[in-house]
Design a protein around this motif. Structure first.
Motif, PDB file in Angstrom:
ATOM      1  N   LYS A   1      45.069  20.336  37.605  1.00 52.47           N
ATOM      2  CA  LYS A   1      44.606  21.717  37.729  1.00 52.47           C
ATOM      3  C   LYS A   1      43.462  22.000  36.758  1.00 52.47           C
ATOM      4  O   LYS A   1      42.495  22.695  37.115  1.00 52.47           O
ATOM      5  N   ALA A   2      43.574  21.484  35.539  1.00 55.32           N
ATOM      6  CA  ALA A   2      42.504  21.704  34.565  1.00 55.32           C
ATOM      7  C   ALA A   2      41.219  21.017  35.014  1.00 55.32           C
ATOM      8  O   ALA A   2      40.102  21.555  34.829  1.00 55.32           O
ATOM      9  N   GLU A   3      41.356  19.841  35.608  1.00 52.06           N
ATOM     10  CA  GLU A   3      40.174  19.133  36.103  1.00 52.06           C
ATOM     11  C   GLU A   3      39.491  19.918  37.221  1.00 52.06           C
ATOM     12  O   GLU A   3      38.260  20.050  37.242  1.00 52.06           O
ATOM     13  N   ARG A   4      40.265  20.449  38.143  1.00 47.30           N
ATOM     14  CA  ARG A   4      39.668  21.259  39.208  1.00 47.30           C
ATOM     15  C   ARG A   4      39.078  22.534  38.635  1.00 47.30           C
ATOM     16  O   ARG A   4      38.008  22.990  39.098  1.00 47.30           O
ATOM     17  N   ARG A   5      39.725  23.141  37.641  1.00 45.20           N
ATOM     18  CA  ARG A   5      39.193  24.366  37.034  1.00 45.20           C
ATOM     19  C   ARG A   5      37.843  24.105  36.362  1.00 45.20           C
ATOM     20  O   ARG A   5      36.898  24.883  36.529  1.00 45.20           O
TER      21      ARG A   5
ATOM     22  N   ALA B   1      46.964  34.046  45.794  1.00 46.46           N
ATOM     23  CA  ALA B   1      46.710  34.485  44.422  1.00 46.46           C
ATOM     24  C   ALA B   1      46.825  33.367  43.400  1.00 46.46           C
ATOM     25  O   ALA B   1      46.544  33.595  42.212  1.00 46.46           O
ATOM     26  N   GLU B   2      47.209  32.185  43.805  1.00 48.65           N
ATOM     27  CA  GLU B   2      47.361  31.071  42.861  1.00 48.65           C
ATOM     28  C   GLU B   2      45.987  30.642  42.349  1.00 48.65           C
ATOM     29  O   GLU B   2      45.067  30.396  43.140  1.00 48.65           O
ATOM     30  N   PRO B   3      45.778  30.542  41.033  1.00 49.66           N
ATOM     31  CA  PRO B   3      44.444  30.181  40.502  1.00 49.66           C
ATOM     32  C   PRO B   3      43.940  28.835  41.004  1.00 49.66           C
ATOM     33  O   PRO B   3      42.734  28.687  41.259  1.00 49.66           O
ATOM     34  N   ASP B   4      44.819  27.846  41.137  1.00 47.23           N
ATOM     35  CA  ASP B   4      44.367  26.544  41.614  1.00 47.23           C
ATOM     36  C   ASP B   4      43.824  26.640  43.039  1.00 47.23           C
ATOM     37  O   ASP B   4      42.847  25.980  43.393  1.00 47.23           O
ATOM     38  N   PHE B   5      44.445  27.476  43.870  1.00 45.16           N
ATOM     39  CA  PHE B   5      43.962  27.697  45.235  1.00 45.16           C
ATOM     40  C   PHE B   5      42.626  28.445  45.220  1.00 45.16           C
ATOM     41  O   PHE B   5      41.721  28.147  46.001  1.00 45.16           O
ATOM     42  N   VAL B   6      42.481  29.422  44.317  1.00 47.69           N
ATOM     43  CA  VAL B   6      41.220  30.152  44.191  1.00 47.69           C
ATOM     44  C   VAL B   6      40.107  29.211  43.765  1.00 47.69           C
ATOM     45  O   VAL B   6      38.971  29.290  44.267  1.00 47.69           O
ATOM     46  N   ASN B   7      40.406  28.287  42.838  1.00 44.65           N
ATOM     47  CA  ASN B   7      39.393  27.318  42.415  1.00 44.65           C
ATOM     48  C   ASN B   7      38.967  26.415  43.562  1.00 44.65           C
ATOM     49  O   ASN B   7      37.782  26.043  43.678  1.00 44.65           O
TER      50      ASN B   7
ATOM     51  N   ILE C   1      33.791  36.265  34.584  1.00 44.73           N
ATOM     52  CA  ILE C   1      34.258  36.444  35.966  1.00 44.73           C
ATOM     53  C   ILE C   1      35.236  35.340  36.345  1.00 44.73           C
ATOM     54  O   ILE C   1      36.271  35.593  36.978  1.00 44.73           O
ATOM     55  N   PHE C   2      34.922  34.112  35.945  1.00 42.76           N
ATOM     56  CA  PHE C   2      35.795  32.991  36.271  1.00 42.76           C
ATOM     57  C   PHE C   2      37.149  33.137  35.584  1.00 42.76           C
ATOM     58  O   PHE C   2      38.188  32.815  36.172  1.00 42.76           O
ATOM     59  N   HIS C   3      37.146  33.632  34.342  1.00 50.53           N
ATOM     60  CA  HIS C   3      38.406  33.818  33.618  1.00 50.53           C
ATOM     61  C   HIS C   3      39.276  34.871  34.284  1.00 50.53           C
ATOM     62  O   HIS C   3      40.507  34.754  34.317  1.00 50.53           O
ATOM     63  N   ILE C   4      38.670  35.927  34.820  1.00 53.23           N
ATOM     64  CA  ILE C   4      39.456  36.962  35.525  1.00 53.23           C
ATOM     65  C   ILE C   4      40.117  36.373  36.773  1.00 53.23           C
ATOM     66  O   ILE C   4      41.257  36.719  37.108  1.00 53.23           O
TER      67      ILE C   4
ATOM     68  N   PRO D   1      46.885  34.959  37.688  1.00 53.21           N
ATOM     69  CA  PRO D   1      47.605  35.069  38.978  1.00 53.21           C
ATOM     70  C   PRO D   1      48.051  36.486  39.298  1.00 53.21           C
ATOM     71  O   PRO D   1      47.973  36.928  40.453  1.00 53.21           O
ATOM     72  N   LEU D   2      48.524  37.241  38.297  1.00 53.33           N
ATOM     73  CA  LEU D   2      48.994  38.598  38.583  1.00 53.33           C
ATOM     74  C   LEU D   2      47.842  39.506  38.988  1.00 53.33           C
ATOM     75  O   LEU D   2      47.990  40.360  39.868  1.00 53.33           O
ATOM     76  N   LEU D   3      46.685  39.336  38.362  1.00 52.25           N
ATOM     77  CA  LEU D   3      45.530  40.158  38.725  1.00 52.25           C
ATOM     78  C   LEU D   3      45.015  39.780  40.115  1.00 52.25           C
ATOM     79  O   LEU D   3      44.576  40.645  40.882  1.00 52.25           O
ATOM     80  N   ASN D   4      45.058  38.476  40.426  1.00 50.25           N
ATOM     81  CA  ASN D   4      44.661  38.055  41.776  1.00 50.25           C
ATOM     82  C   ASN D   4      45.579  38.659  42.831  1.00 50.25           C
ATOM     83  O   ASN D   4      45.134  39.072  43.907  1.00 50.25           O
TER      84      ASN D   4
END
Length: 915
Positions: A843-847, A270-276, A878-881, A885-888
């Motif tokens: 993280k921002a660069e990967r995002r 669920a971590e956003p960086d991992f999702v990216n 969609i990308f913002h959703i 992390p909690l929603l993921n």
């Protein structure tokens, strides 16, 4: 497609019938075909209009070349379904003796590299979560070996389950639908405009979920409790029966899997960086690299991992050779096999052992050859022939060679000396005993009974059953020897010689006393012999006595002759003695009201049986006049008659005295302990475990931990979870305390219709595209109408293509080198994540890179059709959703429940995990 066409024809029977009749008429009247063109053109116009105007009609699938064959449950053809007889539907042996049930890794092979990667991962699990504390306790590897076997069992079961399910269908039918339901709720929150930042947006979405929020999202402690419950509910399906009997092993596996594998794993997913990172891999235009190495050979899953590492052989786990050479262990092993219906395996083993010893003799006479031929004939007919009751499943070449020898002359038995068939059969029987039945025997009650003796509870129960069933008649007659002890007829303070009772039970009767003490069976002949002692007294059968109570009489009081009292007149008639014989066949006795209740009490004390016959409720106070006693006469008569017909009391001396003695029944049965010790200068002790229960209860209470004092703080499961799992794993700044609630009921859905309608209309891939185009990308009306028209023509075709495409991608991912890399990726995330955490800049660069490549992933014509501004806004939404992390995590747990329900259909509902 054929099935869809047939279903469509069945729905429109009249139209199909008309078209069929028109076709027959066109064939028969082919000369007038130019007239038949008119109705055919009419029908040709109706069909497309039907598909266009009908709201529920869809054109069947037209992409035949991309149709994926649905995966059917895999049936692995085992060499032996039943390890004993080899039958697929064996009714003789236990179903759990099936080799796949006890050893699910049998004939389950995977590439060597994948096996090595999984083995390395599991070794790291043991090294980090078991050896860190176990090495301080012991250097023996026996306990860890049990863990290795259980972990191998779990992995093998999961792999077999994965082979049985159709993953592409699960993704397209259920996971996409769950994702669209999640997207609908997020879009509903965005439309309200209440969320001003990411934190408030996540809280608002969780509030919209309301009671539908996943229970793991309530708090971090609740999340851990949920994962524990998941593992506990899965244990009956992923662990062996032997492992389930060990509570300590189950608790350890639960803590390791829930707290050290699943919890950090769900956090990572669920971590956003991992999702990216996953998005970058998904939208990468370059094809995945091919395997540079040649595919490795297939090996049995985790065979090297589960090898016994312990060098010390446990004294409680003897080898099969020790059992076969030790008669004390061989007998319980034989009894165990008999209970399992597999004693024929042991018999087959001994028959082959004896045959092979005779066969290897260098010189065989003609008589020896004939005997060997008879032996091999007996072995074949008993264990190898088709239809043999004790058949043992052997290799076909072994059976065929034995059959040839049996059907040949006796001298052909010497062929077996130069063949390995008999020795292979011997090894097969030995392996069957060692690998299948020996582990079951070492966990059975038969083995532990041979080591420690019978359970105390079973001893007491068997002793009680024996006393109440097999010796009841003897105990009733044996009581007349002791009745003189309870009388006050002493001579100078001493008992008469014929009335004295020995000071020990063994002196009363050594055989009976030893039998009662040791729980042994006493032969009936010995009991009958004891009953005939004391002058050869005949055994009375009280069931042949007929009793009536004709009246209530007035008799002198036995304690005071000047007084009178009321008593029941009992008339007895013995039908087993003829009239005019030596013994009296009929007589009468008088018994008072209280005598009946004293009889009932003494019968329960001395015989210990649950008598069906019961007296009316006793009147303790008030006068018992003639009228009252006469009203109870019929009830007392029926009570005595039922006692006489009871099989437990047909030889009761107590009941016989009640019906025979002319004197007072109370004086004969006054068993006051004080009177006994005053009149008898000795101690009568007959202990039969009366005080054993209080002793065991006090012993059990002494072993319990002391109860906490009132001042101590009680612990609850959540507090215990904090102490058992390190705070570092529970505390995560990214998720904080999840929804930070006490229970799910604390939330109230802000708009109940959203949850009720979520996912109701979005069924399938094409409908998901329609929803995203209209509500996320805000496509123009004309484009939406084009999609609606395309839905009629291409919904089935598109969904078939997507199903085929997902199946192809899963096949690519399941290649050897990719599975190996996935296992190493999970391994690095859990155990080697010691590098400095990624900075916010990284993280921002990967995002930003993921968002950029996601925009470039879609074709240009789609951007022009939707509009450049709408397209970028929808993609960012969609990308913002996905950056929450909690929603993921909410979506991850919902999908986890779906996958588990598909893998384990025995668990019907997700509520089973939440309870």
């Amino acid at each position: 497609m054929k099935g869809e066409v047939v279903a469509l024809a069945r729905r429109h029977v009249r139209f199909t019938t008309t078209a069929g009749l028109l076709l027959v008429a066109s064939v028969c009247l082919y000369r007038y075909i130019h007239w038949m063109i008119i109705p055919w053109c009419f029908i040709a116009g109706i069909i497309p209009m039907y598909f266009i105007l009908s709201p529920g009609a869809l054109l069947p699938n037209l992409m035949y070349f991309h149709t994926r064959k649905k995966k059917e449950p895999e049936v692995i053809k085992m060499h032996k379904a039943c390890p004993v007889c080899g039958e697929d539907t064996c009714e003789r042996h236990r179903p759990e003796l099936n080799i796949v049930v006890n050893q699910p890794w049998t004939e389950l092979k995977i590439p060597r590299k994948v096996d090595s990667a999984i083995e390395q991962f599991l070794n790291l699990v043991l090294e980090n979560f078991v050896y860190t504390w176990y090495r301080d306790l012991s250097q023996d590897e026996a306990f860890v070996d049990e863990l290795r076997t259980s972990l191998r069992f779990i992995v093998a079961v999961f792999l077999r389950r994965l082979k049985k399910v159709d993953l592409p269908s699960i993704i397209t039918d259920k996971l996409i639908k769950a994702g669209m339901r999640h997207l609908q709720i997020c879009m509903a929150v965005k439309d309200t405009g209440l969320a001003k930042d990411d934190g408030s947006f996540q809280r608002a979405v969780l509030s919209y979920y309301g009671p539908y929020l996943h229970c793991a999202m309530v708090s971090r402690n609740q999340e851990l409790q949920y994962l524990r419950k998941v593992t506990e509910n899965l244990f009956p399906h992923i662990l062996s029966e032997r492992a389930l009997q060990s509570k300590s092993l189950c608790s350890l596996l639960r803590e390791v899997l829930a707290g050290s594998v699943l919890l950090p794993g769900m956090d990572k997913i669920a971590e956003p960086d991992f999702v990216n990172n996953l998005l970058l891999v998904f939208v990468d235009p370059e094809p995945p690299p091919e395997n540079p190495d040649l595919p490795t050979d297939l090996v049995c899953i985790l065979a090297n991992f589960s090898k016994v590492k312990s060098k010390n052989q446990s004294a409680l786990r003897p080898e099969l050779k020790e059992i076969l050479d030790n008669t004390e262990l061989l007998f319980p092993f034989m009894q165990f096999l008999k209970a399992e219906g597999a004693v024929n395996v042991l018999q087959f083993y001994f028959a082959l052992e004896d045959f092979n010893k005779k066969l290897i003799r260098p010189e065989l006479s003609d008589a020896d050859v004939c005997l060997l031929h008879k032996d091999i004939l007996h072995i074949y007919n008993s264990y190898c022939a088709e239809g043999a009751f004790d058949k043992i499943q052997l290799a076909p070449d072994i059976v065929s060679e034995i059959k040839e020898v049996v059907e040949s002359p006796p001298d052909q038995v010497k062929r077996l000396q130069r063949s390995s068939s008999m020795f292979r059969a011997f090894d097969h029987a030995y392996d069957l005993l060692e690998e299948t039945f020996l582990p079951l025997f070492l966990q059975s009650n038969d083995y532990y009974t041979s080591l420690c003796g019978e359970r105390l509870q079973n001893k007491l129960q068997r002793s009680n059953n024996r006393q109440s069933k097999r010796k009841q008649e003897f105990l009733g007659k044996f009581g007349h020897r002791l009745k003189g002890v309870f009388k006050n007829d002493t001579i100078d303070g001493k008992m008469p010689d014929e009335m004295q009772v020995a000071e020990s039970v063994d002196e009363v009767d050594p055989v009976l006393a030893a039998g009662d003490e040791e729980g042994l069976d006493i032969p009936d002949s010995y009991v009958d012999y004891q009953l005939e002692l004391d002058g050869g007294a005949a055994v009375r059968d009280l069931s042949a006595w007929r009793v009536t109570i004709p009246s209530v009489a007035v008799i002198p009081d036995s304690e005071n002759s000047k007084k009178q009292s009321h008593a029941f007149k009992i008339h007895i008639n013995r039908i087993d003695i003829p009239d005019g014989g030596q013994d009296t066949s009929s007589w009468s006795v008088y018994r008072k009201y209280n005598d009946f209740y004293m009889l009932e009490q003494k019968l329960r004390e001395f015989h210990g049986v649950n008598l069906k016959a019961q007296l009316p409720q006793k009147k303790s106070f008030g006068l018992k006049g003639l009228e009252y006693l006469d009203s109870k006469r019929q009830s007392f008569e029926e009570y005595v008659q039922e006692l006489l017909q009871s099989p437990h009391l047909k030889g009761s001396e107590l009941l016989c005295n009640f019906l025979e003695s002319k004197g007072s029944f109370k004086s004969q049965n006054d068993l006051s302990i004080g009177k006994v010790f005053k009149s008898v200068p000795m101690k009568l002790t007959i202990e039969r475990g009366q005080h054993l229960d209080p002793f065991l209860q006090s012993l059990y209470a002494s072993t319990e931990a002391p109860k906490p004092k009132p001042s101590s703080v009680p612990t609850d499961p959540e507090t215990a979870s904090v102490t058992s799992i390190s705070s570092e794993r529970l505390s995560n700044p990214l998720y904080e305390n999840n929804a930070n609630l006490t229970t799910v009921e604390d939330l109230e859905c802000l708009d109940q219709s959203i949850m009720e309608d979520a996912g109701a209309e979005v069924t399938g891939v094409f409908d998901s595209i329609l929803y995203v185009a209209k509500y996320v990308y805000h496509a123009p009306e004309w484009f939406h109408h084009v999609l609606i028209t395309a839905r009629i023509l291409g919904k089935n075709s598109l969904e078939t293509f997507v199903d085929w495409f997902i199946g192809k991608k899963l096949w690519q991912v399941s290649q050897e080198h990719r599975i190996e890399s996935l296992v190493h990726l999970l391994q690095d995330a859990l155990f080697f994540d010691n590098d400095p955490p990624r900075t916010d800049e990284q993280k921002a660069e990967r995002r930003d890179q993921a968002l950029k490549e996601l925009n470039e992933f879609f074709p240009e014509f789609l951007k022009k059709a939707v509009g450049s501004e709408n397209f970028h806004h929808g993609t960012y939404t969609i990308f913002h959703i996905l950056q929450q992390p909690l929603l993921n995590k909410q979506l991850s747990y919902v999908m986890l429940d779906i996958v588990l329900q598909e893998l384990f259909p025995e668990i019907e509902k997700a509520e089973d995990f939440e309870q």
